[in-house]
Structures are given as structure tokens and as C-alpha cells.
Design a protein around this motif. Structure first.
Motif, short mmCIF file in Angstrom:
data_model
loop_
_atom_site.label_atom_id
_atom_site.label_comp_id
_atom_site.label_asym_id
_atom_site.label_seq_id
_atom_site.Cartn_x
_atom_site.Cartn_y
_atom_site.Cartn_z
N LEU A 1 0.84 -1.19 0.00
CA LEU A 1 0.00 0.00 0.00
C LEU A 1 0.88 1.24 0.00
O LEU A 1 2.00 1.21 0.51
N GLN B 1 -2.87 5.67 0.37
CA GLN B 1 -3.94 4.67 0.41
C GLN B 1 -4.26 4.29 1.86
O GLN B 1 -5.42 4.18 2.24
N MET C 1 -6.21 6.99 3.55
CA MET C 1 -7.61 7.00 3.11
C MET C 1 -8.39 5.88 3.76
O MET C 1 -9.54 6.07 4.18
N ILE C 2 -7.79 4.70 3.86
CA ILE C 2 -8.46 3.56 4.49
C ILE C 2 -8.77 3.89 5.95
O ILE C 2 -9.87 3.63 6.44
N ASP D 1 -13.10 3.87 0.72
CA ASP D 1 -12.89 2.62 0.00
C ASP D 1 -11.99 2.92 -1.19
O ASP D 1 -12.45 3.49 -2.19
N VAL D 2 -10.72 2.54 -1.11
CA VAL D 2 -9.77 2.90 -2.17
C VAL D 2 -10.03 2.17 -3.48
O VAL D 2 -9.58 2.62 -4.53
N SER D 3 -10.79 1.08 -3.44
CA SER D 3 -11.10 0.39 -4.69
C SER D 3 -12.10 1.18 -5.53
O SER D 3 -12.22 0.98 -6.73
N VAL E 1 -12.06 4.61 -5.55
CA VAL E 1 -11.46 5.91 -5.85
C VAL E 1 -11.00 5.91 -7.30
O VAL E 1 -10.38 4.96 -7.77
N ARG F 1 -8.68 7.40 -10.11
CA ARG F 1 -7.44 8.14 -10.31
C ARG F 1 -7.44 8.68 -11.74
O ARG F 1 -7.64 7.94 -12.70
#
Length: 123
Positions: free
Chosen positions: A87, A91, A94-95, A100-102, A104, A106
Motif C-alpha cells: 500500500l 492509500q 484514506m483507508i 474505500d480505495v477500490s 477511488v 485516479r
């Protein structure tokens, strides 16, 4: 705000039994992540329901263990492989903030073009 130097990596191991302490998690770092718990990197573990997490790291004179428990909700980590995933500090922040970084998105950024490779090998 997290302040992690670029030389420090964050490795996430996925859902594990968080009853493990220093020695048990250090063993998982060696066997599951193929890492060295004394390397200075951060090793992140969560339980299966993802409402608790532990971070194992070398503090210079011994192992340190940082623990967190959510009173409501869960952490949204990316899907980890058997060998874990790396990570970024952004990331991880943010977690911890509940993102939920999945999900996000970019945006594309400029990257310099790569040098063309020759089709003919040098003699």
C-alpha cells in the motif's frame, strides 16, 4: 495525518487472527509476506470482519504494535493476495479515514514518453 518516509513500505496481509501478538505477527511477516519484521517497514493486519487492525513495525530498539478498533463500520482494504499487497501511505491514510480505495478514481496524469527501443540488436 500520517508522515511516513518514502523509504518505508506498507505491506497488508489481509484477514488474520488478531489474537496474535508481537511474535505471532512477526512470524506471519516472515512466512506469509516473506518479509523481515526488523526491516523498518510497516506490516498491516486486519481481522476477518475488518473492524480491527494491527500494525507491526520495528521501533529501533524493539517491535512496536499499533492497534485500532472501530466502534461501528469496517475498514475497506483492497483484496490481498496470499503474499499480501503493498500500500502507499496515501492509500493507508484514506483507508483509516473510511474511504474505500477500490472505488477511488485516479485521473490520468502526464508521464514522459519512454525511449523507443531499437528493433535491431547492437553488434
Amino acid at each position: 495525518m500520517l508522515s511516513i518516509p518514502p523509504s518505508v513500505k506498507l505491506w497488508f496481509a489481509g484477514g488474520v487472527d488478531l489474537r496474535l501478538g508481537f511474535d505471532g505477527l512477526a512470524g506471519l511477516v516472515r512466512t506469509q509476506l516473506n518479509g523481515d519484521p526488523l526491516s523498518g517497514h510497516l506490516f498491516v493486519f486486519t481481522n476477518r470482519s475488518a473492524n480491527r487492525l494491527k500494525v507491526l513495525y520495528w521501533g529501533g530498539h524493539g517491535l512496536c504494535l499499533w492497534c485500532s478498533r472501530l466502534e461501528a463500520g469496517r475498514y475497506h482494504f483492497p483484496e490481498a493476495t496470499a503474499a499480501g499487497i503493498e500500500l502507499t501511505a496515501a492509500q493507508f491514510a484514506m483507508i483509516l479515514d473510511g474511504i474505500d480505495v477500490s472505488r477511488v478514481r485516479r485521473f490520468e496524469r502526464y508521464s514522459p514518453p519512454t525511449a523507443p527501443t531499437s528493433r535491431y540488436p547492437s553488434a
